[in-house]
Motif scaffolding. Structure first.
Motif, PDB file in Angstrom:
ATOM      1  N   ILE A   1       0.838  -1.203   0.000  1.00 58.98           N
ATOM      2  CA  ILE A   1       0.000   0.000   0.000  1.00 58.98           C
ATOM      3  C   ILE A   1       0.871   1.249   0.000  1.00 58.98           C
ATOM      4  O   ILE A   1       0.643   2.198  -0.759  1.00 58.98           O
ATOM      5  N   ALA A   2       1.897   1.247   0.876  1.00 54.72           N
ATOM      6  CA  ALA A   2       2.791   2.405   0.984  1.00 54.72           C
ATOM      7  C   ALA A   2       3.514   2.661  -0.326  1.00 54.72           C
ATOM      8  O   ALA A   2       3.621   3.824  -0.766  1.00 54.72           O
ATOM      9  N   TYR A   3       3.987   1.598  -0.962  1.00 54.87           N
ATOM     10  CA  TYR A   3       4.727   1.791  -2.206  1.00 54.87           C
ATOM     11  C   TYR A   3       3.801   2.246  -3.334  1.00 54.87           C
ATOM     12  O   TYR A   3       4.172   3.106  -4.149  1.00 54.87           O
ATOM     13  N   TYR A   4       2.584   1.699  -3.370  1.00 49.73           N
ATOM     14  CA  TYR A   4       1.623   2.129  -4.387  1.00 49.73           C
ATOM     15  C   TYR A   4       1.318   3.618  -4.233  1.00 49.73           C
ATOM     16  O   TYR A   4       1.305   4.373  -5.217  1.00 49.73           O
ATOM     17  N   LEU A   5       1.087   4.062  -3.004  1.00 48.46           N
ATOM     18  CA  LEU A   5       0.803   5.466  -2.752  1.00 48.46           C
ATOM     19  C   LEU A   5       1.994   6.350  -3.125  1.00 48.46           C
ATOM     20  O   LEU A   5       1.820   7.440  -3.687  1.00 48.46           O
ATOM     21  N   SER A   6       3.193   5.874  -2.817  1.00 49.72           N
ATOM     22  CA  SER A   6       4.386   6.669  -3.146  1.00 49.72           C
ATOM     23  C   SER A   6       4.554   6.810  -4.648  1.00 49.72           C
ATOM     24  O   SER A   6       4.954   7.880  -5.138  1.00 49.72           O
ATOM     25  N   LYS A   7       4.252   5.752  -5.408  1.00 50.06           N
ATOM     26  CA  LYS A   7       4.339   5.829  -6.870  1.00 50.06           C
ATOM     27  C   LYS A   7       3.364   6.861  -7.423  1.00 50.06           C
ATOM     28  O   LYS A   7       3.721   7.671  -8.296  1.00 50.06           O
ATOM     29  N   GLN A   8       2.130   6.843  -6.900  1.00 50.33           N
ATOM     30  CA  GLN A   8       1.130   7.799  -7.373  1.00 50.33           C
ATOM     31  C   GLN A   8       1.522   9.225  -7.001  1.00 50.33           C
ATOM     32  O   GLN A   8       1.431  10.154  -7.817  1.00 50.33           O
ATOM     33  N   PHE A   9       1.985   9.387  -5.768  1.00 55.17           N
ATOM     34  CA  PHE A   9       2.350  10.709  -5.267  1.00 55.17           C
ATOM     35  C   PHE A   9       3.524  11.280  -6.053  1.00 55.17           C
ATOM     36  O   PHE A   9       3.490  12.434  -6.500  1.00 55.17           O
ATOM     37  N   LYS A  10       4.574  10.468  -6.243  1.00 52.57           N
ATOM     38  CA  LYS A  10       5.772  10.939  -6.946  1.00 52.57           C
ATOM     39  C   LYS A  10       5.482  11.214  -8.416  1.00 52.57           C
ATOM     40  O   LYS A  10       5.994  12.197  -8.982  1.00 52.57           O
TER      41      LYS A  10
ATOM     42  N   TRP B   1      -2.767  10.307   2.863  1.00 53.32           N
ATOM     43  CA  TRP B   1      -2.500   8.874   3.005  1.00 53.32           C
ATOM     44  C   TRP B   1      -1.017   8.575   2.807  1.00 53.32           C
ATOM     45  O   TRP B   1      -0.416   7.792   3.556  1.00 53.32           O
ATOM     46  N   TYR B   2      -0.433   9.217   1.795  1.00 53.61           N
ATOM     47  CA  TYR B   2       1.008   9.047   1.561  1.00 53.61           C
ATOM     48  C   TYR B   2       1.809   9.529   2.766  1.00 53.61           C
ATOM     49  O   TYR B   2       2.772   8.878   3.187  1.00 53.61           O
ATOM     50  N   GLY B   3       1.422  10.664   3.333  1.00 54.36           N
ATOM     51  CA  GLY B   3       2.137  11.199   4.491  1.00 54.36           C
ATOM     52  C   GLY B   3       2.165  10.216   5.642  1.00 54.36           C
ATOM     53  O   GLY B   3       3.213  10.028   6.289  1.00 54.36           O
ATOM     54  N   PHE B   4       1.020   9.562   5.903  1.00 51.98           N
ATOM     55  CA  PHE B   4       0.972   8.586   6.995  1.00 51.98           C
ATOM     56  C   PHE B   4       1.844   7.372   6.703  1.00 51.98           C
ATOM     57  O   PHE B   4       2.682   6.976   7.520  1.00 51.98           O
ATOM     58  N   PHE B   5       1.660   6.758   5.520  1.00 48.00           N
ATOM     59  CA  PHE B   5       2.408   5.543   5.196  1.00 48.00           C
ATOM     60  C   PHE B   5       3.893   5.828   4.973  1.00 48.00           C
ATOM     61  O   PHE B   5       4.732   4.963   5.202  1.00 48.00           O
TER      62      PHE B   5
END
Length: 639
Positions: A300-309, A347-351
């Protein structure tokens, strides 16, 4: 750009560093996990003067070549200081140098004085003495080593010079001021990926230009971890760059890297792609062996980071542009990326804090940037670490360019490229067949951006030439332009993207060209494959020589102690590797780029034999060593 010192030559550069940074630590040697022995800038400079004076007393002349054979340690840097202070040039190589290379380099470079790091290397050089008619003095760097047959200890030469300086000897200072910018500071023999080592002549002005133009914001509080071979020009430039801003270099090794990352908490380091590949493997293996809930949280964390970046790169105009994009298309997509960025942010900030911070701590936690060089960084690895918040600034260069040609700056980090060229550096893209310039050119749309060709470079970092090889120098440098032998393009971000090697290109019998390196890098992402090399020159198809990771097969029940030959021929091993090749390469590949057959090699590739110090394939060595296996692969081209 950080405030940094520069000078006309390296000897004066080292003197200025001692004046500016005095008692600050310059280098630190590892004693044990949490114990490091630092040496100050002032002490290093003074010891360098003493050692240089001792060398001059022994008969070292200005502008002669001094052998420097050893690995990462303080005494290596001290010897380098002394050689520069003498107005001489060092000829460096690691302790894994072969006997044939030692003989070739010492004789070809005309070396009369040579530093050797270890007793073992001292013994090897002494055994080769009959083949080294010019070699006059051998100096052992290891302070605890025992010398024999007239070999001198570094500390004894240093004490000799110290005594002379106490009596008023100032020959060293006279030598330092006589050094011209065009004088050699080093003569580096290439690692020989394609044949006989060539002596690359690099001048003081070459290296000073690198210190001046490398991008970065650093200061004397920075901690730099040294893990690449100290004799390699990339590592040397980073160490000199660190000296320019007063940082401290900590000598580590691949064996203690994980521990030292945690204990030193480096803020900056130079690295090779293999370091990040191994770290990525360790992270993924740790995730797979963790509790299922932790696995889900990581994904989940990596998926969110990919979207965010991805959205962050788009909003800040730092995404890869291989093709021209109309301005209206960019503005059309911009609101969607802003919306995604805003939605993902909390969500990205939390994970990011709860999950990804643990991964960053594995790299020391304080790492602001790292420059990866010495080879291409696999795209998946590049994206992974930049997504999780470890900024990897991939650079590009070669020994012949001192070495950096371009590098991604942290404020213009475009994943998939090696950044824009350094200041004062020009790049053009040339058709390797016709010789026509395709970039920059008004004859092509957008000035030739996005068109593939050979990279040529002109700038203050280009070598003086190959030692004793005037014809080869003329073939390589045309009117000041150095032909790199690498294929690349200038993106529409005005960054350089590397696409392979001209010389590594496999030309099939139907005329199709295959760039092996991208395919090899994809294969090496498999947990079951350690190294691989594609073959197929002048054949109908490509095949692969593969070194499997035997320990991985042991974990799935195939006994390692049954013998390497039995393991690589085990039906289950063959099946797994075949499936890995299909999974890693067949998707999206055109027909002629698909691997039709392979052979597993029971013995791994070793540094100094099949691999260079930076783990690049010595293709000609592997080709010759496994010629019988390759012939067997293509015995029948009816496959």
């Amino acid at each position: 750009m950080s405030k940094r010192i520069v000078a006309e030559n390296l000897a004066l550069f080292y003197r200025e560093a001692a004046r500016c940074y005095g008692d600050l630590p310059a280098f630190a040697t590892r004693k044990r996990a949490l114990e490091w022995h630092p040496v100050s800038y002032r002490k290093l400079y003074e010891q360098g003067l003493d050692l240089a004076t001792g060398l001059i007393e022994l008969g070292v002349n200005a502008r002669e070549h001094i052998g420097l054979f050893g690995d990462n340690r303080y005494e290596w840097m001290l010897a380098d200081y002394a050689v520069q202070f003498c107005g001489a040039a060092d000829v460096p190589r690691g302790t894994d140098v072969t006997d044939s290379e030692l003989v070739y380099i010492i004789n070809h470079a005309g070396i009369r004085f040579a530093f050797v790091e270890t007793v073992e290397l001292q013994k090897r050089v002494l055994e080769l003495r009959d083949q080294l008619p010019l070699l006059k003095e051998i100096i052992l760097m290891d302070p605890n080593g025992h010398t024999e047959n007239g070999v001198k200890k570094l500390v004894d030469v240093l004490n000799l010079g110290s005594g002379l300086r106490i009596e008023g000897d100032r020959r060293t200072e006279d030598r330092m001021t006589d050094i011209k910018p065009e004088d050699l500071f080093t003569l580096i023999y290439t690692s020989g990926t394609t044949g006989t080592p060539k002596g690359v002549m690099l001048t003081h002005s070459n290296i000073i230009s690198q210190i001046k133009t490398l991008p970065g914001i650093h200061n004397c509080n920075d901690r730099v971890l040294s893990i690449l071979p100290i004799w390699h020009v990339f590592e040397r430039v980073i160490e000199m760059y660190t000296i320019s801003f007063g940082g401290c270099t900590y000598y580590s090794s691949v064996k203690t890297l994980g521990e030292d990352l945690r204990n030193v908490e480096p803020t900056f380091m130079a690295s090779a792609p293999r370091v990040w590949e191994k770290l990525h493997e360790r992270i993924i293996k740790g995730v797979k062996s963790s509790h299922p809930v932790r696995q889900i949280l990581f994904h989940i964390a990596y998926y969110l980071s990919k979207q965010f970046k991805a959205s962050e790169y788009y909003i800040t105009n730092r995404y890869l542009k291989l093709q021209h994009q109309s301005r209206w298309k960019h503005w059309l997509m911009l609101p969607l990326h802003i919306l995604r960025w805003v939605m993902v942010l909390p969500w990205y900030g939390f994970f990011n804090v709860a999950v990804l911070e643990r991964i960053r701590l594995g790299a020391g936690g304080a790492l602001k940037t790292t420059i990866s060089g010495g080879g291409a960084l696999p795209a998946e690895i590049d994206q992974f670490f930049n997504n999780v918040g470890i900024p990897v600034l991939e650079g590009y260069g070669m020994t012949e360019t001192s070495p950096v040609i371009s590098v991604r700056p942290s404020n213009n980090l475009i994943v998939g490229t090696v950044g824009p060229p350094l200041p004062e550096t020009q790049i053009k893209i040339v058709d390797p067949v016709s010789g026509n310039v395709m970039y920059p050119s008004d004859q092509f749309p957008y000035g030739g951006r996005g068109i593939k060709g050979e990279i040529w470079i002109k700038g203050p970092q280009v070598m003086k030439g190959y030692y004793k090889e005037p014809e080869l120098t003329k073939q390589t440098i045309k009117k000041g332009w150095l032909k790199t032998g690498d294929l690349g393009m200038i993106t529409h971000n005005n960054c350089l993207k590397i696409l392979g090697r001209c010389k590594a290109t496999i030309v099939l019998s139907n005329g199709e060209n295959v760039e092996p390196e991208p395919i090899e890098m994809r294969l090496q992402q498999s947990q079951y494959i350690d190294h691989c090399m594609l073959v197929g020159q002048d054949k109908k198809f490509i095949s692969a020589l593969i070194v499997p990771v035997l320990s991985e097969f042991h974990q799935i029940g195939i006994p390692v102690n049954s013998g390497k030959e039995l393991i690589v021929n085990h039906p289950e091993v063959q099946k797994i590797i075949r499936e890995e090749i299909r999974r890693m390469t067949s998707n999206g590949s055109v027909r002629y780029q698909q691997i039709k057959d392979f052979r597993l090699l029971p013995d791994g590739f070793q540094v100094g034999e099949e691999l260079t110090n930076l783990h690049k394939l010595k293709r000609h060595v592997i080709q010759e060593k496994y010629n019988h296996v390759i012939e067997e692969l293509f015995a029948s081209e009816s496959i």
